[in-house]
Design an enzyme around this catalytic site. Structure first.
Site, mmCIF file in Angstrom:
data_model
loop_
_atom_site.group_PDB
_atom_site.id
_atom_site.type_symbol
_atom_site.label_atom_id
_atom_site.label_comp_id
_atom_site.label_asym_id
_atom_site.label_seq_id
_atom_site.Cartn_x
_atom_site.Cartn_y
_atom_site.Cartn_z
ATOM 1 N N GLU A 249 -14.437 12.678 27.423
ATOM 2 C CA GLU A 249 -14.231 11.636 26.407
ATOM 3 C C GLU A 249 -15.029 10.412 26.863
ATOM 4 O OE1 GLU A 249 -12.541 10.965 23.383
ATOM 5 O OE2 GLU A 249 -13.378 8.965 23.723
ATOM 6 N N TYR B 67 -14.440 15.749 23.507
ATOM 7 C CA TYR B 67 -13.991 14.658 22.624
ATOM 8 C C TYR B 67 -12.457 14.606 22.686
ATOM 9 C CZ TYR B 67 -18.592 16.097 20.938
ATOM 10 O OH TYR B 67 -19.900 16.493 20.865
ATOM 11 N N CYS C 170 -13.255 16.944 10.936
ATOM 12 C CA CYS C 170 -12.874 16.058 9.833
ATOM 13 C C CYS C 170 -13.996 15.962 8.804
ATOM 14 C CB CYS C 170 -12.482 14.678 10.350
ATOM 15 S SG CYS C 170 -13.737 13.890 11.345
ATOM 16 N N GLN D 214 -4.508 10.445 15.734
ATOM 17 C CA GLN D 214 -4.474 10.898 14.348
ATOM 18 C C GLN D 214 -3.615 9.964 13.495
ATOM 19 O OE1 GLN D 214 -6.118 13.363 12.912
ATOM 20 N NE2 GLN D 214 -7.007 14.351 14.725
ATOM 21 N N CYS E 277 0.841 -1.197 0.000
ATOM 22 C CA CYS E 277 0.000 0.000 0.000
ATOM 23 C C CYS E 277 0.876 1.247 0.000
ATOM 24 C CB CYS E 277 -0.898 -0.009 1.240
ATOM 25 S SG CYS E 277 -1.729 1.569 1.493
HETATM 26 C C1 LIG Z 1 -11.754 12.869 16.269
HETATM 27 S S1 LIG Z 1 -11.415 12.074 17.786
HETATM 28 C C2 LIG Z 1 -10.505 13.333 18.626
HETATM 29 C C3 LIG Z 1 -9.610 12.878 19.740
HETATM 30 C C4 LIG Z 1 -8.530 13.872 20.206
HETATM 31 N N1 LIG Z 1 -9.016 15.205 20.296
HETATM 32 C C5 LIG Z 1 -7.310 13.791 19.324
HETATM 33 O O1 LIG Z 1 -7.076 14.687 18.501
HETATM 34 O O2 LIG Z 1 -6.532 12.837 19.430
HETATM 35 C C6 LIG Z 1 -13.002 12.089 18.520
HETATM 36 C C7 LIG Z 1 -13.071 11.476 19.901
HETATM 37 O O3 LIG Z 1 -14.411 11.664 20.397
HETATM 38 C C8 LIG Z 1 -14.806 10.523 21.130
HETATM 39 N N2 LIG Z 1 -16.270 10.572 21.162
HETATM 40 C C9 LIG Z 1 -17.147 10.266 20.179
HETATM 41 N N3 LIG Z 1 -18.403 10.542 20.569
HETATM 42 C C10 LIG Z 1 -18.324 11.039 21.825
HETATM 43 C C11 LIG Z 1 -19.285 11.533 22.768
HETATM 44 N N4 LIG Z 1 -20.585 11.586 22.483
HETATM 45 N N5 LIG Z 1 -18.844 11.976 23.954
HETATM 46 C C12 LIG Z 1 -17.523 11.963 24.260
HETATM 47 N N6 LIG Z 1 -16.565 11.525 23.415
HETATM 48 C C13 LIG Z 1 -16.957 11.066 22.211
HETATM 49 C C14 LIG Z 1 -14.166 9.368 20.397
HETATM 50 O O4 LIG Z 1 -14.019 8.258 21.254
HETATM 51 C C15 LIG Z 1 -12.819 9.972 19.980
HETATM 52 O O5 LIG Z 1 -11.831 9.727 20.947
#
Ligand SMILES: C[S@@+](CC[C@H](N)C(=O)[O-])C[C@H]1O[C@@H](n2cnc3c(N)ncnc32)[C@H](O)[C@@H]1O
Length: 368
Positions: free
Chosen positions: A239, A215, A316, A186, A97
């Site tokens: 989270e 999150y 995203c 990421q 890949c």
């Molecule tokens: C895009 S990731 C961002 C994580 C972190 N900010 C990073 O950059 O590494 C989104 C995160 O939101 C969490 N998540 C999704 N839905 C959620 C909710 N309703 N409440 C709390 N966390 C949530 C997921 O488990 C994930 O870890």
């Protein structure tokens, strides 16, 4: 496979197309007109070959390849790693890949996983660690494992098969994060550093401020916001995924100003944490990094009722971002700036960091 849906276009055209997609989404769903430029994020780690000593790192070319550090492969009947064909369950053998980071390629080179359901690889170019988690019943010595491929003296020799899967250590701006294979991290090697930089620049946290990290994942933004607000400030991180909460608890343990809450982000949990609004200590700044579905109207409205002076929204999905911006406008918040990063070359995906602040009209009303 079906992953790199824009590989027929060159990188300039890909970035121009992503800029158009973001601008169009903001216009149609967010009601805002913004000129968008998608910034290139070249991978800087040097290629690593299996069995070779790793020399000094050199800058890799910005060719949109060799960037993906976290991959879940399917496995063919012959035990070769593969990916699914577009809109299909068919597994296409993909031992080479081209977007996989060289550390991922090195960890899998020449290996077969007969009988396995999937092979998940997490590579950390910053420390050279690689975790290989094999799901299902792979025969022989092909079990899950972790190894160090990229440290200055590290190498993967013929007999050095990893023994068991596990977390890898990631280093971002001099700080180390331990992330298990099930927690979010990421997938572009420079994404954490680039996004942390964009968020810090947007929020300009001041010593003593109160910050919210919704999150929070493994604690990436909370750690740096904690440094910015200092020991007299406060960071509340929320989270819901247990694996990420465990990782964040470890990664933030040395920062007493951080309160980590393993709860789902809902209007009720946000209000429960922030209590009686400004009278209860208030909220100065927030970073939001939701999943693709976005934050949603109810949580946006609950959060903005605390009148933070600045909100950094890491997105995203540009359509979800645009919808949340439209909700924010109803709460008197406007888009101050927007940056877009090409963290997923060869695909249609793009990452944005938007800064929201009380709109000028609202600010005038609330000024003393
Ligand atoms: C895009 S990731 C961002 C994580 C972190 N900010 C990073 O950059 O590494 C989104 C995160 O939101 C969490 N998540 C999704 N839905 C959620 C909710 N309703 N409440 C709390 N966390 C949530 C997921 O488990 C994930 O870890």
């Amino acid at each position: 496979c079906g992953g790199c849906d824009w590989q027929h276009a060159d990188l300039v055209a890909q970035r121009r197309g992503k800029a158009e997609v973001v601008a169009d989404a903001l216009r149609r769903f967010g009601g805002v007109e913004v000129a968008v430029e998608v910034e290139a994020v070249p991978v800087e780690a040097a290629p690593v070959e299996a069995g070779a000593d790793v020399g000094p790192r050199s800058a890799a070319p910005d060719d949109g390849l060799g960037w993906r550090t976290r991959m879940r492969f399917a496995v063919t009947a012959e035990g070769v790693i593969g990916l699914r064909a577009s809109r299909s369950h068919q597994v296409v053998a993909t031992p080479d890949c081209r977007i996989a980071h060289p550390l991922v390629a090195a960890a899998l080179a020449g290996r077969r996983f007969v009988g396995a359901e999937s092979v998940e690889v997490a590579a950390s170019p910053s420390t050279g660690q690689v975790s290989v988690a094999v799901r299902g019943d792979a025969g022989g010595d092909e079990r899950s494992g972790r190894t160090d491929l990229g440290t200055p003296t590290g190498h993967l020799g013929a007999g050095d098969r990893p023994l068991q899967g596990g977390p890898v250590v990631e280093e971002v701006a001099g700080r180390r994060f331990t992330v298990g294979p099930d927690a979010f991290w990421q997938i572009h090697p420079r994404a954490p550093e680039v996004l942390v930089g964009a968020v810090r620049t947007a929020l300009r946290a001041r010593p003593g401020e109160t910050a919210l990290d919704l999150y929070a994942g493994a604690g990436l933004f909370a750690a740096f916001l904690a440094a910015d607000v200092g020991p007299l400030g406060r960071v509340v991180a929320m989270e819901s995924d247990p694996a990420a909460v465990n990782a964040a608890a470890e990664n933030l343990a040395d920062l007493p100003q951080v309160s980590l809450r393993g709860v789902r982000v809902t209007p009720a949990t946000v209000r429960g944490l922030l209590g009686g609004g400004p009278a209860a200590g208030g909220l100065d700044i927030a970073v939001l990094d939701p999943p693709r579905s976005g934050v949603g109207a109810e949580v946006m409205t609950a959060l903005l009722s605390y009148r933070p002076r600045a909100v950094a929204y890491v997105a995203c999905d540009p359509v979800a971002l645009a919808r949340d911006l439209a909700v924010a406008a109803q709460s008197g918040y406007e888009l101050v700036s927007l940056r877009a990063f090409d963290l997923f070359p060869m695909t249609h995906h793009v990452e944005c960091v938007a800064l929201l602040a009380p709109s000028a009209a609202t600010s005038e009303v609330t000024l003393p």
